[in-house]
Enzyme design. Structure first.
Site, PDB file in Angstrom:
ATOM      1  CB  SER A 305      39.372   4.237  83.938  1.00  0.00           C
ATOM      2  OG  SER A 305      38.841   4.370  82.624  1.00  0.00           O
ATOM      3  CE  LYS A 306      43.801  -1.476  85.724  1.00  0.00           C
ATOM      4  NZ  LYS A 306      43.679  -2.901  86.127  1.00  0.00           N
ATOM      5  NE  ARG A 307      36.175   4.743  80.187  1.00  0.00           N
ATOM      6  CZ  ARG A 307      35.806   5.827  79.522  1.00  0.00           C
ATOM      7  NH1 ARG A 307      36.041   5.912  78.225  1.00  0.00           N
ATOM      8  NH2 ARG A 307      35.196   6.818  80.135  1.00  0.00           N
ATOM      9  CG  HIS A 308      40.666   7.363  79.671  1.00  0.00           C
ATOM     10  ND1 HIS A 308      40.002   7.167  80.867  1.00  0.00           N
ATOM     11  CD2 HIS A 308      39.756   7.872  78.807  1.00  0.00           C
ATOM     12  CE1 HIS A 308      38.751   7.560  80.729  1.00  0.00           C
ATOM     13  NE2 HIS A 308      38.576   7.987  79.496  1.00  0.00           N
ATOM     14  N   GLY A 309      44.332   4.388  78.659  1.00  0.00           N
ATOM     15  CA  GLY A 309      45.758   4.113  78.489  1.00  0.00           C
ATOM     16  C   GLY A 309      46.434   3.920  79.831  1.00  0.00           C
TER      17      GLY A 309
END
Length: 572
Positions: A305-309
Protein backbone atom coordinates in the site's frame (compact mmCIF):
# COMPACT_ATOMS: atom_id res chain seq x y z
CA UNK A 1 -30.36 -40.33 -13.70
CA UNK A 2 -28.75 -36.92 -13.27
CA UNK A 3 -27.82 -34.99 -16.38
CA UNK A 4 -25.08 -32.55 -17.30
CA UNK A 5 -25.96 -28.99 -18.26
CA UNK A 6 -23.51 -26.26 -19.30
CA UNK A 7 -20.40 -25.57 -21.31
CA UNK A 8 -17.19 -27.58 -21.66
CA UNK A 9 -15.80 -25.33 -18.92
CA UNK A 10 -18.77 -25.50 -16.59
CA UNK A 11 -20.25 -28.77 -15.43
CA UNK A 12 -23.42 -28.66 -13.33
CA UNK A 13 -24.87 -31.86 -11.98
CA UNK A 14 -28.58 -31.49 -11.24
CA UNK A 15 -31.70 -33.62 -10.89
CA UNK A 16 -33.69 -34.06 -14.15
CA UNK A 17 -36.50 -31.74 -13.08
CA UNK A 18 -34.20 -28.94 -12.00
CA UNK A 19 -32.95 -27.42 -15.24
CA UNK A 20 -36.34 -26.35 -16.62
CA UNK A 21 -36.96 -24.28 -13.49
CA UNK A 22 -34.57 -21.62 -14.73
CA UNK A 23 -36.71 -21.24 -17.81
CA UNK A 24 -40.12 -21.10 -16.16
CA UNK A 25 -42.08 -17.95 -15.45
CA UNK A 26 -41.34 -16.61 -11.95
CA UNK A 27 -45.12 -16.41 -11.37
CA UNK A 28 -45.96 -19.99 -12.27
CA UNK A 29 -47.33 -21.75 -9.18
CA UNK A 30 -44.40 -20.91 -6.95
CA UNK A 31 -41.86 -23.41 -8.26
CA UNK A 32 -39.18 -21.83 -6.08
CA UNK A 33 -40.07 -23.81 -3.00
CA UNK A 34 -39.02 -26.95 -4.83
CA UNK A 35 -36.06 -25.02 -6.24
CA UNK A 36 -34.86 -24.25 -2.72
CA UNK A 37 -34.76 -27.87 -1.73
CA UNK A 38 -32.62 -28.97 -4.65
CA UNK A 39 -28.90 -29.55 -4.32
CA UNK A 40 -26.64 -27.90 -6.85
CA UNK A 41 -23.10 -29.07 -7.47
CA UNK A 42 -21.14 -26.95 -9.93
CA UNK A 43 -17.64 -27.64 -11.13
CA UNK A 44 -15.42 -26.17 -13.82
CA UNK A 45 -12.99 -28.52 -15.54
CA UNK A 46 -9.29 -27.71 -15.57
CA UNK A 47 -9.74 -26.36 -19.11
CA UNK A 48 -6.18 -27.21 -20.07
CA UNK A 49 -7.34 -27.64 -23.66
CA UNK A 50 -9.64 -24.61 -23.68
CA UNK A 51 -7.47 -22.71 -26.13
CA UNK A 52 -7.81 -25.55 -28.61
CA UNK A 53 -11.59 -25.06 -28.72
CA UNK A 54 -11.36 -21.47 -29.87
CA UNK A 55 -9.29 -18.31 -29.95
CA UNK A 56 -7.57 -17.32 -26.73
CA UNK A 57 -9.02 -13.99 -25.63
CA UNK A 58 -8.02 -12.38 -22.34
CA UNK A 59 -8.82 -9.02 -20.86
CA UNK A 60 -7.49 -6.48 -18.40
CA UNK A 61 -10.35 -4.50 -16.89
CA UNK A 62 -9.22 -1.67 -14.59
CA UNK A 63 -11.49 0.79 -12.81
CA UNK A 64 -10.43 4.39 -13.54
CA UNK A 65 -10.72 5.50 -9.91
CA UNK A 66 -7.04 6.12 -9.24
CA UNK A 67 -3.55 5.38 -10.50
CA UNK A 68 -2.46 2.08 -12.05
CA UNK A 69 -1.14 0.07 -9.09
CA UNK A 70 1.83 -2.23 -9.67
CA UNK A 71 -0.48 -5.14 -8.81
CA UNK A 72 -2.82 -4.14 -11.60
CA UNK A 73 0.13 -3.67 -13.95
CA UNK A 74 1.34 -7.20 -13.19
CA UNK A 75 -2.14 -8.58 -13.85
CA UNK A 76 -2.19 -6.73 -17.17
CA UNK A 77 1.28 -8.08 -17.96
CA UNK A 78 0.33 -11.70 -17.23
CA UNK A 79 -2.75 -11.34 -19.44
CA UNK A 80 -0.65 -9.78 -22.19
CA UNK A 81 2.03 -12.49 -22.01
CA UNK A 82 -0.56 -15.27 -21.97
CA UNK A 83 -2.35 -13.86 -25.01
CA UNK A 84 0.85 -13.31 -26.98
CA UNK A 85 2.27 -16.72 -26.06
CA UNK A 86 -0.92 -18.40 -27.30
CA UNK A 87 -1.35 -16.30 -30.42
CA UNK A 88 -4.49 -14.83 -28.88
CA UNK A 89 -5.85 -11.35 -28.29
CA UNK A 90 -5.40 -8.95 -25.39
CA UNK A 91 -8.47 -6.82 -24.69
CA UNK A 92 -8.63 -3.68 -22.55
CA UNK A 93 -11.99 -2.90 -20.96
CA UNK A 94 -12.64 0.10 -18.71
CA UNK A 95 -14.92 -0.76 -15.77
CA UNK A 96 -16.25 2.70 -15.01
CA UNK A 97 -19.67 1.90 -13.53
CA UNK A 98 -18.62 3.65 -10.30
CA UNK A 99 -19.72 6.99 -11.71
CA UNK A 100 -18.85 8.96 -8.56
CA UNK A 101 -15.22 7.85 -8.38
CA UNK A 102 -14.37 7.17 -12.03
CA UNK A 103 -12.61 10.02 -13.84
CA UNK A 104 -11.45 10.62 -17.39
CA UNK A 105 -8.12 11.82 -16.03
CA UNK A 106 -7.55 8.53 -14.24
CA UNK A 107 -8.50 6.56 -17.35
CA UNK A 108 -6.07 8.53 -19.51
CA UNK A 109 -3.28 8.04 -16.97
CA UNK A 110 -3.90 4.28 -16.93
CA UNK A 111 -3.87 4.07 -20.72
CA UNK A 112 -0.63 6.06 -20.82
CA UNK A 113 0.98 3.81 -18.19
CA UNK A 114 0.00 0.62 -20.07
CA UNK A 115 1.35 2.07 -23.31
CA UNK A 116 4.57 3.13 -21.54
CA UNK A 117 5.02 -0.45 -20.33
CA UNK A 118 4.59 -1.65 -23.92
CA UNK A 119 1.38 -3.58 -23.18
CA UNK A 120 -0.47 -2.68 -26.36
CA UNK A 121 -4.04 -3.95 -26.52
CA UNK A 122 -5.68 -5.50 -29.58
CA UNK A 123 -9.17 -4.27 -28.72
CA UNK A 124 -10.32 -1.48 -26.44
CA UNK A 125 -10.34 2.31 -26.07
CA UNK A 126 -8.59 4.06 -28.91
CA UNK A 127 -8.36 0.83 -30.90
CA UNK A 128 -11.94 -0.37 -31.23
CA UNK A 129 -12.93 -3.94 -32.06
CA UNK A 130 -15.89 -6.15 -32.89
CA UNK A 131 -17.13 -6.52 -29.30
CA UNK A 132 -17.35 -2.91 -28.11
CA UNK A 133 -18.10 -0.55 -26.62
CA UNK A 134 -15.15 -1.17 -24.30
CA UNK A 135 -16.29 1.08 -21.45
CA UNK A 136 -18.92 -0.33 -19.13
CA UNK A 137 -20.64 3.05 -18.87
CA UNK A 138 -21.49 2.70 -22.57
CA UNK A 139 -22.93 -0.83 -22.25
CA UNK A 140 -25.99 -0.22 -20.05
CA UNK A 141 -28.49 -1.27 -22.69
CA UNK A 142 -26.77 -4.63 -22.94
CA UNK A 143 -26.95 -5.18 -19.17
CA UNK A 144 -30.65 -4.33 -19.12
CA UNK A 145 -31.28 -6.73 -21.98
CA UNK A 146 -29.70 -9.66 -20.11
CA UNK A 147 -31.29 -8.68 -16.81
CA UNK A 148 -34.70 -8.83 -18.52
CA UNK A 149 -33.79 -12.26 -19.89
CA UNK A 150 -32.98 -13.51 -16.40
CA UNK A 151 -36.21 -12.04 -15.06
CA UNK A 152 -38.25 -13.79 -17.75
CA UNK A 153 -36.54 -17.11 -17.06
CA UNK A 154 -37.14 -16.90 -13.32
CA UNK A 155 -33.46 -16.82 -12.48
CA UNK A 156 -33.95 -13.39 -10.91
CA UNK A 157 -36.89 -11.66 -9.28
CA UNK A 158 -37.88 -8.17 -8.21
CA UNK A 159 -37.08 -7.33 -4.60
CA UNK A 160 -38.96 -4.40 -3.04
CA UNK A 161 -37.19 -4.45 0.33
CA UNK A 162 -36.24 -1.05 1.71
CA UNK A 163 -32.80 -0.27 3.06
CA UNK A 164 -34.24 -0.34 6.56
CA UNK A 165 -35.61 -3.86 6.06
CA UNK A 166 -32.27 -5.07 4.71
CA UNK A 167 -30.43 -3.60 7.69
CA UNK A 168 -32.85 -5.34 10.02
CA UNK A 169 -32.15 -8.66 8.30
CA UNK A 170 -28.41 -8.14 8.85
CA UNK A 171 -28.94 -7.34 12.53
CA UNK A 172 -31.11 -10.41 13.02
CA UNK A 173 -28.57 -12.66 11.29
CA UNK A 174 -25.80 -11.20 13.43
CA UNK A 175 -27.80 -11.78 16.61
CA UNK A 176 -28.48 -15.40 15.62
CA UNK A 177 -24.84 -15.84 14.53
CA UNK A 178 -25.88 -16.64 10.96
CA UNK A 179 -24.30 -15.52 7.67
CA UNK A 180 -25.59 -12.03 6.71
CA UNK A 181 -27.56 -13.26 3.69
CA UNK A 182 -30.86 -12.10 2.22
CA UNK A 183 -33.76 -14.01 3.75
CA UNK A 184 -35.65 -14.37 0.49
CA UNK A 185 -38.71 -12.31 1.43
CA UNK A 186 -39.64 -11.52 -2.19
CA UNK A 187 -38.35 -14.77 -3.69
CA UNK A 188 -41.75 -16.46 -3.29
CA UNK A 189 -44.00 -13.42 -3.72
CA UNK A 190 -47.21 -13.94 -5.67
CA UNK A 191 -47.96 -12.15 -8.92
CA UNK A 192 -50.54 -10.07 -7.07
CA UNK A 193 -48.06 -8.94 -4.40
CA UNK A 194 -45.53 -7.95 -7.05
CA UNK A 195 -48.11 -6.06 -9.14
CA UNK A 196 -49.29 -4.10 -6.10
CA UNK A 197 -45.78 -2.80 -5.45
CA UNK A 198 -45.26 -1.97 -9.12
CA UNK A 199 -48.49 0.03 -9.18
CA UNK A 200 -47.39 1.94 -6.08
CA UNK A 201 -44.07 2.74 -7.76
CA UNK A 202 -42.04 1.10 -5.01
CA UNK A 203 -38.32 1.00 -5.96
CA UNK A 204 -36.98 -2.50 -6.54
CA UNK A 205 -33.78 -4.34 -7.29
CA UNK A 206 -33.22 -7.48 -9.32
CA UNK A 207 -32.05 -10.37 -7.12
CA UNK A 208 -30.49 -13.55 -8.42
CA UNK A 209 -32.08 -16.73 -7.12
CA UNK A 210 -29.39 -18.87 -5.44
CA UNK A 211 -30.02 -22.53 -4.49
CA UNK A 212 -29.90 -23.07 -0.74
CA UNK A 213 -28.00 -26.34 -0.92
CA UNK A 214 -25.00 -27.68 -2.74
CA UNK A 215 -21.54 -26.49 -3.59
CA UNK A 216 -19.86 -24.74 -6.46
CA UNK A 217 -16.40 -25.83 -7.53
CA UNK A 218 -13.99 -24.40 -10.06
CA UNK A 219 -10.64 -25.73 -11.20
CA UNK A 220 -8.44 -22.68 -11.05
CA UNK A 221 -5.43 -22.78 -13.38
CA UNK A 222 -3.18 -21.52 -10.56
CA UNK A 223 -4.89 -22.65 -7.36
CA UNK A 224 -6.36 -25.97 -8.33
CA UNK A 225 -9.84 -26.84 -7.09
CA UNK A 226 -11.68 -24.10 -5.21
CA UNK A 227 -15.16 -24.66 -3.77
CA UNK A 228 -17.89 -22.71 -2.01
CA UNK A 229 -20.99 -23.76 -0.13
CA UNK A 230 -24.04 -22.17 -1.71
CA UNK A 231 -25.96 -21.86 1.56
CA UNK A 232 -23.62 -19.05 2.67
CA UNK A 233 -24.39 -16.79 -0.27
CA UNK A 234 -28.04 -15.81 -0.29
CA UNK A 235 -29.87 -14.19 -3.20
CA UNK A 236 -27.75 -11.30 -4.46
CA UNK A 237 -28.55 -8.11 -6.33
CA UNK A 238 -27.61 -7.81 -10.01
CA UNK A 239 -29.42 -4.52 -10.78
CA UNK A 240 -29.83 -1.66 -8.32
CA UNK A 241 -33.07 0.23 -7.84
CA UNK A 242 -31.65 3.17 -9.84
CA UNK A 243 -31.23 0.90 -12.86
CA UNK A 244 -27.45 0.58 -12.51
CA UNK A 245 -26.01 -2.93 -12.86
CA UNK A 246 -23.88 -4.45 -10.10
CA UNK A 247 -20.22 -5.29 -10.69
CA UNK A 248 -20.50 -9.08 -10.84
CA UNK A 249 -23.35 -8.93 -13.34
CA UNK A 250 -21.52 -6.45 -15.60
CA UNK A 251 -18.34 -8.50 -15.57
CA UNK A 252 -20.13 -11.71 -16.45
CA UNK A 253 -22.10 -10.18 -19.32
CA UNK A 254 -19.00 -8.38 -20.62
CA UNK A 255 -16.70 -11.40 -20.45
CA UNK A 256 -19.31 -13.62 -22.09
CA UNK A 257 -20.29 -11.25 -24.90
CA UNK A 258 -16.64 -10.37 -25.56
CA UNK A 259 -15.89 -14.10 -25.83
CA UNK A 260 -13.23 -14.02 -23.11
CA UNK A 261 -11.69 -17.49 -22.91
CA UNK A 262 -9.46 -17.02 -19.84
CA UNK A 263 -9.95 -14.67 -16.90
CA UNK A 264 -6.56 -13.96 -15.29
CA UNK A 265 -6.99 -11.63 -12.33
CA UNK A 266 -5.95 -10.98 -8.73
CA UNK A 267 -6.88 -13.45 -6.01
CA UNK A 268 -8.98 -10.80 -4.27
CA UNK A 269 -11.54 -11.42 -7.06
CA UNK A 270 -11.78 -15.13 -6.24
CA UNK A 271 -14.97 -14.74 -4.11
CA UNK A 272 -16.65 -12.99 -7.07
CA UNK A 273 -16.28 -16.17 -9.12
CA UNK A 274 -19.12 -17.84 -7.19
CA UNK A 275 -21.69 -15.24 -8.22
CA UNK A 276 -20.31 -14.97 -11.74
CA UNK A 277 -20.42 -18.74 -12.34
CA UNK A 278 -24.08 -18.84 -11.32
CA UNK A 279 -24.88 -15.99 -13.73
CA UNK A 280 -22.95 -17.68 -16.55
CA UNK A 281 -25.02 -20.81 -16.10
CA UNK A 282 -28.35 -19.01 -15.83
CA UNK A 283 -27.68 -17.16 -19.10
CA UNK A 284 -26.44 -20.29 -20.84
CA UNK A 285 -23.00 -18.80 -21.48
CA UNK A 286 -19.88 -20.99 -21.64
CA UNK A 287 -17.71 -20.16 -18.65
CA UNK A 288 -14.07 -19.15 -19.21
CA UNK A 289 -11.11 -20.70 -17.46
CA UNK A 290 -10.11 -18.82 -14.33
CA UNK A 291 -6.63 -18.10 -12.98
CA UNK A 292 -6.32 -16.07 -9.79
CA UNK A 293 -2.91 -14.48 -9.26
CA UNK A 294 -1.50 -13.96 -5.76
CA UNK A 295 -1.33 -10.53 -4.17
CA UNK A 296 1.82 -8.43 -4.20
CA UNK A 297 3.03 -8.04 -0.63
CA UNK A 298 5.23 -5.54 1.17
CA UNK A 299 8.43 -6.78 2.89
CA UNK A 300 6.44 -7.17 6.14
CA UNK A 301 4.08 -9.51 4.20
CA UNK A 302 1.15 -7.10 4.48
CA UNK A 303 -0.70 -6.00 1.36
CA UNK A 304 1.41 -3.49 -0.55
CA UNK A 305 0.00 0.00 0.00
CA UNK A 306 0.96 3.68 -0.11
CA UNK A 307 2.42 3.49 3.39
CA UNK A 308 5.21 1.34 1.94
CA UNK A 309 6.23 4.04 -0.56
CA UNK A 310 5.63 4.26 -4.29
CA UNK A 311 3.05 1.75 -5.52
CA UNK A 312 1.80 3.12 -8.85
CA UNK A 313 3.37 2.75 -12.27
CA UNK A 314 3.23 6.53 -12.78
CA UNK A 315 5.28 7.12 -9.62
CA UNK A 316 8.01 4.73 -10.71
CA UNK A 317 8.04 6.34 -14.14
CA UNK A 318 8.57 9.78 -12.57
CA UNK A 319 11.29 8.38 -10.30
CA UNK A 320 13.35 7.43 -13.35
CA UNK A 321 12.61 3.77 -13.93
CA UNK A 322 12.72 2.22 -17.41
CA UNK A 323 9.59 0.47 -18.74
CA UNK A 324 11.59 -2.62 -19.70
CA UNK A 325 12.96 -2.90 -16.15
CA UNK A 326 9.47 -2.55 -14.67
CA UNK A 327 8.12 -5.25 -17.00
CA UNK A 328 11.05 -7.55 -16.21
CA UNK A 329 10.65 -7.12 -12.45
CA UNK A 330 6.85 -7.40 -12.41
CA UNK A 331 7.03 -10.65 -14.39
CA UNK A 332 9.24 -12.17 -11.69
CA UNK A 333 6.69 -11.38 -8.95
CA UNK A 334 5.17 -14.84 -8.83
CA UNK A 335 6.60 -16.31 -12.04
CA UNK A 336 9.89 -17.75 -13.23
CA UNK A 337 11.06 -19.82 -16.16
CA UNK A 338 12.60 -22.50 -13.93
CA UNK A 339 16.17 -21.27 -14.38
CA UNK A 340 18.39 -18.89 -12.44
CA UNK A 341 17.99 -16.24 -15.14
CA UNK A 342 16.41 -13.00 -13.93
CA UNK A 343 16.76 -10.80 -17.00
CA UNK A 344 14.24 -10.96 -19.80
CA UNK A 345 13.12 -8.72 -22.62
CA UNK A 346 9.38 -8.61 -23.21
CA UNK A 347 9.82 -10.79 -26.31
CA UNK A 348 11.67 -13.38 -24.23
CA UNK A 349 8.90 -13.27 -21.63
CA UNK A 350 6.32 -13.95 -24.34
CA UNK A 351 8.35 -16.91 -25.52
CA UNK A 352 8.82 -18.42 -22.06
CA UNK A 353 5.64 -17.49 -20.19
CA UNK A 354 3.23 -20.19 -19.05
CA UNK A 355 0.37 -19.89 -16.57
CA UNK A 356 1.42 -23.21 -15.02
CA UNK A 357 4.59 -21.59 -13.67
CA UNK A 358 2.73 -18.80 -11.86
CA UNK A 359 3.12 -19.27 -8.12
CA UNK A 360 0.02 -19.19 -5.94
CA UNK A 361 1.83 -17.76 -2.90
CA UNK A 362 2.21 -14.02 -2.34
CA UNK A 363 5.12 -12.20 -4.00
CA UNK A 364 7.26 -9.73 -2.03
CA UNK A 365 7.83 -6.35 -3.67
CA UNK A 366 11.50 -5.49 -3.10
CA UNK A 367 12.15 -1.88 -4.14
CA UNK A 368 15.91 -2.33 -3.61
CA UNK A 369 16.03 -5.18 -6.09
CA UNK A 370 13.88 -3.24 -8.55
CA UNK A 371 16.31 -0.33 -8.38
CA UNK A 372 19.28 -2.65 -8.91
CA UNK A 373 17.54 -4.34 -11.85
CA UNK A 374 16.77 -0.95 -13.38
CA UNK A 375 20.45 -0.04 -13.19
CA UNK A 376 21.36 -3.26 -15.00
CA UNK A 377 18.85 -2.52 -17.75
CA UNK A 378 19.99 1.10 -17.98
CA UNK A 379 23.62 0.19 -18.46
CA UNK A 380 22.75 -2.49 -21.01
CA UNK A 381 21.32 0.14 -23.37
CA UNK A 382 23.27 1.19 -26.42
CA UNK A 383 25.48 4.19 -25.63
CA UNK A 384 23.67 6.44 -28.11
CA UNK A 385 20.34 5.66 -26.44
CA UNK A 386 21.79 6.31 -22.99
CA UNK A 387 23.28 9.62 -24.15
CA UNK A 388 19.89 10.75 -25.40
CA UNK A 389 18.13 9.71 -22.17
CA UNK A 390 20.64 11.49 -19.93
CA UNK A 391 20.94 14.53 -22.20
CA UNK A 392 17.17 15.01 -22.25
CA UNK A 393 17.06 14.59 -18.47
CA UNK A 394 19.85 17.12 -17.83
CA UNK A 395 18.28 19.72 -20.09
CA UNK A 396 14.78 19.15 -18.69
CA UNK A 397 15.99 19.68 -15.12
CA UNK A 398 18.02 22.77 -16.06
CA UNK A 399 21.54 21.50 -15.36
CA UNK A 400 22.52 21.82 -19.00
CA UNK A 401 21.45 24.27 -21.68
CA UNK A 402 21.58 21.66 -24.44
CA UNK A 403 20.64 17.98 -24.61
CA UNK A 404 23.30 16.79 -27.02
CA UNK A 405 26.90 17.36 -27.98
CA UNK A 406 30.35 16.14 -26.97
CA UNK A 407 29.96 17.25 -23.34
CA UNK A 408 26.78 15.18 -22.92
CA UNK A 409 28.52 12.20 -24.51
CA UNK A 410 31.60 12.49 -22.26
CA UNK A 411 29.48 13.02 -19.12
CA UNK A 412 27.35 9.97 -19.91
CA UNK A 413 30.39 7.75 -20.47
CA UNK A 414 32.01 8.94 -17.23
CA UNK A 415 28.96 8.75 -14.95
CA UNK A 416 26.81 5.87 -16.27
CA UNK A 417 28.26 3.13 -14.06
CA UNK A 418 27.11 4.87 -10.89
CA UNK A 419 23.54 5.52 -12.08
CA UNK A 420 20.61 3.18 -11.36
CA UNK A 421 17.72 5.53 -12.13
CA UNK A 422 17.41 8.14 -14.86
CA UNK A 423 16.89 10.77 -12.15
CA UNK A 424 20.17 9.68 -10.51
CA UNK A 425 21.90 11.28 -13.49
CA UNK A 426 20.98 14.71 -12.09
CA UNK A 427 22.70 14.02 -8.78
CA UNK A 428 25.73 12.48 -10.46
CA UNK A 429 26.34 15.45 -12.77
CA UNK A 430 25.51 18.05 -10.11
CA UNK A 431 28.02 16.42 -7.76
CA UNK A 432 30.69 16.54 -10.44
CA UNK A 433 30.07 20.21 -11.17
CA UNK A 434 30.05 21.25 -7.50
CA UNK A 435 33.15 21.98 -5.40
CA UNK A 436 32.62 21.47 -1.63
CA UNK A 437 36.34 21.52 -0.88
CA UNK A 438 36.13 23.45 2.40
CA UNK A 439 33.64 21.11 4.03
CA UNK A 440 35.64 18.10 2.79
CA UNK A 441 38.89 19.45 4.27
CA UNK A 442 37.09 20.08 7.58
CA UNK A 443 35.62 16.58 7.75
CA UNK A 444 36.97 13.78 9.90
CA UNK A 445 37.53 11.64 6.80
CA UNK A 446 39.53 14.43 5.16
CA UNK A 447 41.83 14.97 8.14
CA UNK A 448 44.46 12.30 7.24
CA UNK A 449 44.76 13.72 3.74
CA UNK A 450 45.26 17.26 5.05
CA UNK A 451 47.94 16.04 7.43
CA UNK A 452 49.78 14.26 4.61
CA UNK A 453 51.35 17.57 3.52
CA UNK A 454 48.37 18.48 1.38
CA UNK A 455 49.42 22.12 1.42
CA UNK A 456 52.63 21.21 -0.45
CA UNK A 457 50.65 19.32 -3.12
CA UNK A 458 48.31 22.32 -3.39
CA UNK A 459 51.22 24.75 -3.86
CA UNK A 460 52.72 22.63 -6.66
CA UNK A 461 49.29 22.21 -8.28
CA UNK A 462 48.67 25.98 -8.23
CA UNK A 463 52.09 26.55 -9.76
CA UNK A 464 51.38 24.03 -12.54
CA UNK A 465 48.09 25.68 -13.29
CA UNK A 466 49.38 29.25 -13.24
CA UNK A 467 52.22 28.32 -15.57
CA UNK A 468 49.72 26.95 -18.07
CA UNK A 469 51.22 23.48 -17.84
CA UNK A 470 48.10 21.81 -16.44
CA UNK A 471 45.76 23.66 -18.78
CA UNK A 472 47.81 22.62 -21.81
CA UNK A 473 47.68 19.02 -20.65
CA UNK A 474 43.90 19.14 -20.20
CA UNK A 475 43.50 20.54 -23.71
CA UNK A 476 44.80 17.17 -24.93
CA UNK A 477 42.14 15.31 -22.94
CA UNK A 478 42.83 11.99 -21.23
CA UNK A 479 46.16 11.46 -22.95
CA UNK A 480 47.42 14.87 -21.83
CA UNK A 481 46.20 14.30 -18.26
CA UNK A 482 48.00 10.97 -17.99
CA UNK A 483 51.30 12.47 -19.18
CA UNK A 484 51.00 15.44 -16.82
CA UNK A 485 50.00 13.46 -13.72
CA UNK A 486 52.89 11.06 -14.25
CA UNK A 487 55.44 13.90 -14.33
CA UNK A 488 53.68 15.65 -11.44
CA UNK A 489 53.99 12.49 -9.35
CA UNK A 490 57.70 12.26 -10.07
CA UNK A 491 58.14 15.91 -9.09
CA UNK A 492 56.52 15.29 -5.68
CA UNK A 493 57.88 11.76 -5.31
CA UNK A 494 54.31 10.48 -4.92
CA UNK A 495 52.38 7.75 -6.67
CA UNK A 496 49.23 5.69 -6.31
CA UNK A 497 46.83 6.72 -3.58
CA UNK A 498 49.24 9.27 -2.04
CA UNK A 499 49.19 11.10 -5.37
CA UNK A 500 45.66 10.64 -6.66
CA UNK A 501 43.74 11.17 -3.41
CA UNK A 502 45.20 14.67 -2.79
CA UNK A 503 44.59 15.58 -6.44
CA UNK A 504 40.98 14.34 -6.21
CA UNK A 505 40.33 16.44 -3.10
CA UNK A 506 42.02 19.56 -4.46
CA UNK A 507 40.51 19.47 -7.94
CA UNK A 508 37.04 17.93 -7.34
CA UNK A 509 36.53 18.98 -3.71
CA UNK A 510 35.48 15.42 -2.81
CA UNK A 511 36.95 12.26 -1.35
CA UNK A 512 35.11 9.91 -3.69
CA UNK A 513 33.80 9.93 -7.23
CA UNK A 514 34.22 8.55 -10.74
CA UNK A 515 37.57 8.21 -12.50
CA UNK A 516 39.74 11.14 -11.42
CA UNK A 517 41.24 11.79 -14.87
CA UNK A 518 37.86 11.69 -16.61
CA UNK A 519 36.41 13.95 -13.92
CA UNK A 520 39.09 16.66 -14.25
CA UNK A 521 39.00 16.63 -18.05
CA UNK A 522 35.20 16.96 -17.99
CA UNK A 523 35.28 19.76 -15.39
CA UNK A 524 37.79 21.63 -17.56
CA UNK A 525 35.62 21.08 -20.63
CA UNK A 526 32.50 22.23 -18.76
CA UNK A 527 34.09 25.64 -18.27
CA UNK A 528 34.69 26.07 -22.00
CA UNK A 529 31.87 24.38 -23.90
CA UNK A 530 28.97 26.62 -22.85
CA UNK A 531 26.67 23.62 -22.29
CA UNK A 532 26.43 24.04 -18.51
CA UNK A 533 23.73 26.29 -17.10
CA UNK A 534 25.36 29.10 -15.04
CA UNK A 535 22.58 28.58 -12.47
CA UNK A 536 23.54 24.91 -11.94
CA UNK A 537 26.05 25.57 -9.15
CA UNK A 538 29.02 24.76 -11.37
CA UNK A 539 32.44 25.90 -10.10
CA UNK A 540 34.90 26.21 -13.05
CA UNK A 541 38.52 25.10 -12.75
CA UNK A 542 39.79 28.70 -12.57
CA UNK A 543 37.56 29.37 -9.58
CA UNK A 544 38.65 26.15 -7.87
CA UNK A 545 42.30 27.15 -8.08
CA UNK A 546 41.45 30.63 -6.77
CA UNK A 547 39.77 29.05 -3.73
CA UNK A 548 42.82 26.85 -3.12
CA UNK A 549 45.07 29.92 -3.12
CA UNK A 550 43.02 31.55 -0.35
CA UNK A 551 42.94 28.62 2.07
CA UNK A 552 44.77 29.23 5.38
CA UNK A 553 46.67 25.94 5.47
CA UNK A 554 48.34 26.73 8.82
CA UNK A 555 44.98 27.08 10.54
CA UNK A 556 43.75 23.94 8.81
CA UNK A 557 46.69 21.85 10.06
CA UNK A 558 46.21 22.84 13.70
CA UNK A 559 44.38 20.49 16.04
CA UNK A 560 40.67 21.44 15.94
CA UNK A 561 39.21 23.35 18.85
CA UNK A 562 36.26 21.27 20.15
CA UNK A 563 34.34 24.52 20.68
CA UNK A 564 34.62 25.36 16.98
CA UNK A 565 32.61 23.57 14.30
CA UNK A 566 34.96 24.25 11.37
CA UNK A 567 38.68 24.73 10.89
CA UNK A 568 38.67 25.22 7.14
CA UNK A 569 39.12 28.91 6.54
CA UNK A 570 39.77 31.15 3.60
CA UNK A 571 42.05 34.17 4.00
CA UNK A 572 40.93 37.52 2.67
Amino acid sequence: MAGLVGSPWLRIRVSPDFAPLLLRSPLASKPYLAHRRRSLAVSASSAAAAAAQGEVRVRFAPSPTGNLHVGGARTALFNYLFARSKGGRFILRIEDTDLERSTKKSEEAMLNDLSWLGLDWDEGPGVGGDYGPYRQSERNSLYKQYAAKLLDSGAVYRCFCSNEELEQMKETAKRLQLPPVYTGKWATASEKETEEELVKGTPYTYRFRVPKEGTLKISDLIRGEVSWSLDTLGDFVIMRSNGQPVYNFCVTVDDATMRISHVIRAEEHLPNTLRQALIYNALGFPMPSFAHVSLILAPDRSKLSKRHGATSVGQFREMGYLPQAMVNYLALLGWGDGTENEFFTIDQLVEKFSIERVNKSGAIFDSTKLRWMNGQHLRSLALDELIKIFGDQWKRTGILLEAEGSFVKDATELLKDGIDLITDADTALSNLLSYPVLSTLSSEEGKPIVQDKLSEVAASLISAYDSGELREALEEGHVGWKKWVKSFGKLLNRKGKSLFMPLRVLLTGKLHGPDIGGSIVLIYKAGLCGAVNPQSGFVPLDERLRILKEIDWDALNKEPDPQRKSVATVTH
